[in-house]
Design an enzyme around this catalytic site. Sequence first.
Site, PDB file in Angstrom:
ATOM      1  N   SER A   1       0.838  -1.206   0.000  1.00 42.09           N
ATOM      2  CA  SER A   1       0.000   0.000   0.000  1.00 42.09           C
ATOM      3  C   SER A   1       0.874   1.257   0.000  1.00 42.09           C
ATOM      4  O   SER A   1       2.062   1.199   0.323  1.00 42.09           O
ATOM      5  CB  SER A   1      -0.868  -0.036   1.270  1.00 42.09           C
ATOM      6  OG  SER A   1      -1.614   1.149   1.404  1.00 42.09           O
TER       7      SER A   1
ATOM      8  N   LEU B   1       3.080   4.429   0.334  1.00 47.80           N
ATOM      9  CA  LEU B   1       4.460   4.799   0.010  1.00 47.80           C
ATOM     10  C   LEU B   1       5.298   3.574  -0.366  1.00 47.80           C
ATOM     11  O   LEU B   1       6.141   3.633  -1.262  1.00 47.80           O
ATOM     12  CB  LEU B   1       5.106   5.523   1.209  1.00 47.80           C
ATOM     13  CG  LEU B   1       4.365   6.768   1.727  1.00 47.80           C
ATOM     14  CD1 LEU B   1       5.162   7.437   2.851  1.00 47.80           C
ATOM     15  CD2 LEU B   1       4.103   7.768   0.609  1.00 47.80           C
TER      16      LEU B   1
ATOM     17  N   ASP C   1       4.906  -7.535   3.410  1.00 41.62           N
ATOM     18  CA  ASP C   1       3.771  -6.885   4.059  1.00 41.62           C
ATOM     19  C   ASP C   1       3.065  -7.913   4.939  1.00 41.62           C
ATOM     20  O   ASP C   1       3.121  -9.117   4.692  1.00 41.62           O
ATOM     21  CB  ASP C   1       2.781  -6.325   3.017  1.00 41.62           C
ATOM     22  CG  ASP C   1       1.984  -5.127   3.548  1.00 41.62           C
ATOM     23  OD1 ASP C   1       2.189  -4.008   3.073  1.00 41.62           O
ATOM     24  OD2 ASP C   1       1.159  -5.326   4.470  1.00 41.62           O
TER      25      ASP C   1
ATOM     26  N   CYS D   1       8.863   0.769   4.962  1.00 40.11           N
ATOM     27  CA  CYS D   1       7.667   1.628   4.928  1.00 40.11           C
ATOM     28  C   CYS D   1       6.540   1.094   5.801  1.00 40.11           C
ATOM     29  O   CYS D   1       5.535   1.789   5.978  1.00 40.11           O
ATOM     30  CB  CYS D   1       7.148   1.775   3.500  1.00 40.11           C
ATOM     31  SG  CYS D   1       8.219   2.742   2.429  1.00 40.11           S
TER      32      CYS D   1
ATOM     33  N   SER E   1       8.781  10.437  10.007  1.00 36.07           N
ATOM     34  CA  SER E   1       7.640  11.310   9.702  1.00 36.07           C
ATOM     35  C   SER E   1       8.046  12.688  10.199  1.00 36.07           C
ATOM     36  O   SER E   1       8.863  12.798  11.131  1.00 36.07           O
ATOM     37  CB  SER E   1       6.396  10.834  10.460  1.00 36.07           C
ATOM     38  OG  SER E   1       5.468  11.903  10.579  1.00 36.07           O
TER      39      SER E   1
ATOM     40  N   TYR F   1       3.118   8.090  18.206  1.00 39.99           N
ATOM     41  CA  TYR F   1       3.605   8.111  16.818  1.00 39.99           C
ATOM     42  C   TYR F   1       4.921   8.897  16.732  1.00 39.99           C
ATOM     43  O   TYR F   1       5.895   8.434  16.125  1.00 39.99           O
ATOM     44  CB  TYR F   1       2.523   8.738  15.939  1.00 39.99           C
ATOM     45  CG  TYR F   1       2.804   8.672  14.457  1.00 39.99           C
ATOM     46  CD1 TYR F   1       2.798   7.460  13.780  1.00 39.99           C
ATOM     47  CD2 TYR F   1       3.072   9.829  13.728  1.00 39.99           C
ATOM     48  CE1 TYR F   1       3.050   7.395  12.418  1.00 39.99           C
ATOM     49  CE2 TYR F   1       3.314   9.783  12.367  1.00 39.99           C
ATOM     50  CZ  TYR F   1       3.305   8.558  11.715  1.00 39.99           C
ATOM     51  OH  TYR F   1       3.559   8.506  10.361  1.00 39.99           O
TER      52      TYR F   1
ATOM     53  N   LYS G   1       8.645   7.604  15.620  1.00 36.59           N
ATOM     54  CA  LYS G   1       9.344   8.181  14.469  1.00 36.59           C
ATOM     55  C   LYS G   1      10.624   8.901  14.905  1.00 36.59           C
ATOM     56  O   LYS G   1      11.608   8.943  14.164  1.00 36.59           O
ATOM     57  CB  LYS G   1       8.412   9.129  13.713  1.00 36.59           C
ATOM     58  CG  LYS G   1       7.182   8.428  13.123  1.00 36.59           C
ATOM     59  CD  LYS G   1       7.580   7.308  12.169  1.00 36.59           C
ATOM     60  CE  LYS G   1       6.395   6.718  11.436  1.00 36.59           C
ATOM     61  NZ  LYS G   1       6.802   5.680  10.470  1.00 36.59           N
TER      62      LYS G   1
HETATM   63  P1  NAD Z   1      -0.396   2.646   4.369  1.00 37.00           P
HETATM   64  O1  NAD Z   1      -1.316   2.344   5.486  1.00 37.00           O
HETATM   65  O2  NAD Z   1      -0.924   3.014   3.032  1.00 37.00           O
HETATM   66  O3  NAD Z   1       0.614   1.421   4.172  1.00 37.00           O
HETATM   67  C1  NAD Z   1       1.246   0.787   5.246  1.00 37.00           C
HETATM   68  C2  NAD Z   1       1.513  -0.658   4.885  1.00 37.00           C
HETATM   69  O4  NAD Z   1       2.210  -1.252   5.985  1.00 37.00           O
HETATM   70  C3  NAD Z   1       0.228  -1.483   4.680  1.00 37.00           C
HETATM   71  O5  NAD Z   1       0.316  -2.237   3.480  1.00 37.00           O
HETATM   72  C4  NAD Z   1       0.175  -2.394   5.895  1.00 37.00           C
HETATM   73  O6  NAD Z   1      -0.398  -3.668   5.656  1.00 37.00           O
HETATM   74  C5  NAD Z   1       1.658  -2.519   6.242  1.00 37.00           C
HETATM   75  N1  NAD Z   1       1.852  -2.854   7.658  1.00 37.00           N
HETATM   76  C6  NAD Z   1       1.273  -2.254   8.730  1.00 37.00           C
HETATM   77  N2  NAD Z   1       1.647  -2.860   9.865  1.00 37.00           N
HETATM   78  C7  NAD Z   1       2.496  -3.866   9.497  1.00 37.00           C
HETATM   79  C8  NAD Z   1       3.208  -4.841  10.224  1.00 37.00           C
HETATM   80  N3  NAD Z   1       3.124  -4.937  11.562  1.00 37.00           N
HETATM   81  N4  NAD Z   1       3.996  -5.709   9.536  1.00 37.00           N
HETATM   82  C9  NAD Z   1       4.075  -5.637   8.182  1.00 37.00           C
HETATM   83  N5  NAD Z   1       3.406  -4.733   7.446  1.00 37.00           N
HETATM   84  C10 NAD Z   1       2.624  -3.860   8.101  1.00 37.00           C
HETATM   85  O7  NAD Z   1       0.572   3.781   4.931  1.00 37.00           O
HETATM   86  P2  NAD Z   1       1.517   4.838   4.178  1.00 37.00           P
HETATM   87  O8  NAD Z   1       0.827   6.151   4.207  1.00 37.00           O
HETATM   88  O9  NAD Z   1       2.040   4.286   2.905  1.00 37.00           O
HETATM   89  O10 NAD Z   1       2.702   4.924   5.236  1.00 37.00           O
HETATM   90  C11 NAD Z   1       3.934   4.244   5.049  1.00 37.00           C
HETATM   91  C12 NAD Z   1       4.902   4.744   6.111  1.00 37.00           C
HETATM   92  O11 NAD Z   1       5.089   6.148   5.945  1.00 37.00           O
HETATM   93  C13 NAD Z   1       4.413   4.549   7.558  1.00 37.00           C
HETATM   94  O12 NAD Z   1       5.518   4.221   8.360  1.00 37.00           O
HETATM   95  C14 NAD Z   1       3.890   5.916   7.934  1.00 37.00           C
HETATM   96  O13 NAD Z   1       3.972   6.151   9.319  1.00 37.00           O
HETATM   97  C15 NAD Z   1       4.855   6.816   7.169  1.00 37.00           C
HETATM   98  N6  NAD Z   1       4.335   8.148   6.905  1.00 37.00           N
HETATM   99  C16 NAD Z   1       3.219   8.329   6.122  1.00 37.00           C
HETATM  100  C17 NAD Z   1       2.749   9.628   5.908  1.00 37.00           C
HETATM  101  C18 NAD Z   1       1.545   9.915   5.035  1.00 37.00           C
HETATM  102  O14 NAD Z   1       1.135  11.097   4.963  1.00 37.00           O
HETATM  103  N7  NAD Z   1       0.955   8.951   4.360  1.00 37.00           N
HETATM  104  C19 NAD Z   1       3.404  10.705   6.497  1.00 37.00           C
HETATM  105  C20 NAD Z   1       4.520  10.485   7.288  1.00 37.00           C
HETATM  106  C21 NAD Z   1       4.972   9.198   7.480  1.00 37.00           C
END
Ligand code: NAD
Length: 254
Positions: free
Chosen positions: A15, A17, A36, A85, A147, A160, A164
């Site tokens: 999913s 990023l 994942d 990610c 983050s 969170y 981070k």
């Molecule tokens: P998302 O929810 O779209 O994707 C996260 C993925 O991680 C999912 O496919 C999920 O199944 C997987 N996952 C969750 N827990 C897991 C685990 N215990 N073991 C294995 N896989 C697991 O999230 P995203 O927005 O793509 O975020 C990716 C990363 O970027 C995260 O660490 C998030 O904190 C960070 N981030 C995102 C944003 C944003 O605005 N989207 C901003 C800052 C940081």
Amino acid sequence: MQLMGNTALVTGAGSGLGAATARYFAAQGTRVVLLDFDIDRARMVAGEIGGHAVQADVSDEAAVGRALDEAAGLLEGAPRIVVNCAGVGHAARIVGREGKLSFDTFEKTLKVNLFGTYNVMSHAAKRMLGEDPLETGERGVIVNTASVAFEDGQLGQAAYSASKGGIAAMSLPAAREFAQHGIRVMAIAPGLFRTPMMEGLPEEVTTKITANIPFPPRLGEPDEFALLAGHIASNSFLNGTTIRLDGAVRLPPR
Ligand code: NAD
């Protein structure tokens, strides 16, 4: 480090990023393993890009070890590029309504985000150490995802932000430890990106969020994250630090 013909493991690749990063590397000619917890989504992305999907909960150290062995088998060697990610974004006040403490949220968030990143980083580095260095002297590169909340966490983001902050703080000591072996460690601190995490929000909330982003005044695109992950892998002089990728946003208190 060259991307073409190289190997990568991307966690959270089913999913957002992670999926964009896996797609980007595959488009550059890198062979990719997508890790994942949600194996169906990882398989779907892997199917699109000719990669391989492996399942693990990153907070489970033994499961990560098995997944890394599986990845090394599929790639005929340790992945040279690892992008972490996988993560969760639970929010809670430290002391909630009627005095309820948010220990459970704190523990779960730290386990997945910080311990999960540590588990993948440590198991990947251990296996990279067994590989010969490339012509650049590098054995591998690890890119972790923090983050902007590591610096400007909002109300409700204590867990969170702590998770981070830990990821950002690990970059330098990890880079120093692995330097003699030619393994680099970096972190990206994304601002607000258009992923399923964000797409679930009502439009008025997204409008309020983007109003705080100086330029460009919109959510970041997952491809822009992937581009930076690719650049970090390619640019051998980037090491031991955290890069904000955020359109100059500074999160307000709430
Ligand atoms: P998302 O929810 O779209 O994707 C996260 C993925 O991680 C999912 O496919 C999920 O199944 C997987 N996952 C969750 N827990 C897991 C685990 N215990 N073991 C294995 N896989 C697991 O999230 P995203 O927005 O793509 O975020 C990716 C990363 O970027 C995260 O660490 C998030 O904190 C960070 N981030 C995102 C944003 C944003 O605005 N989207 C901003 C800052 C940081």
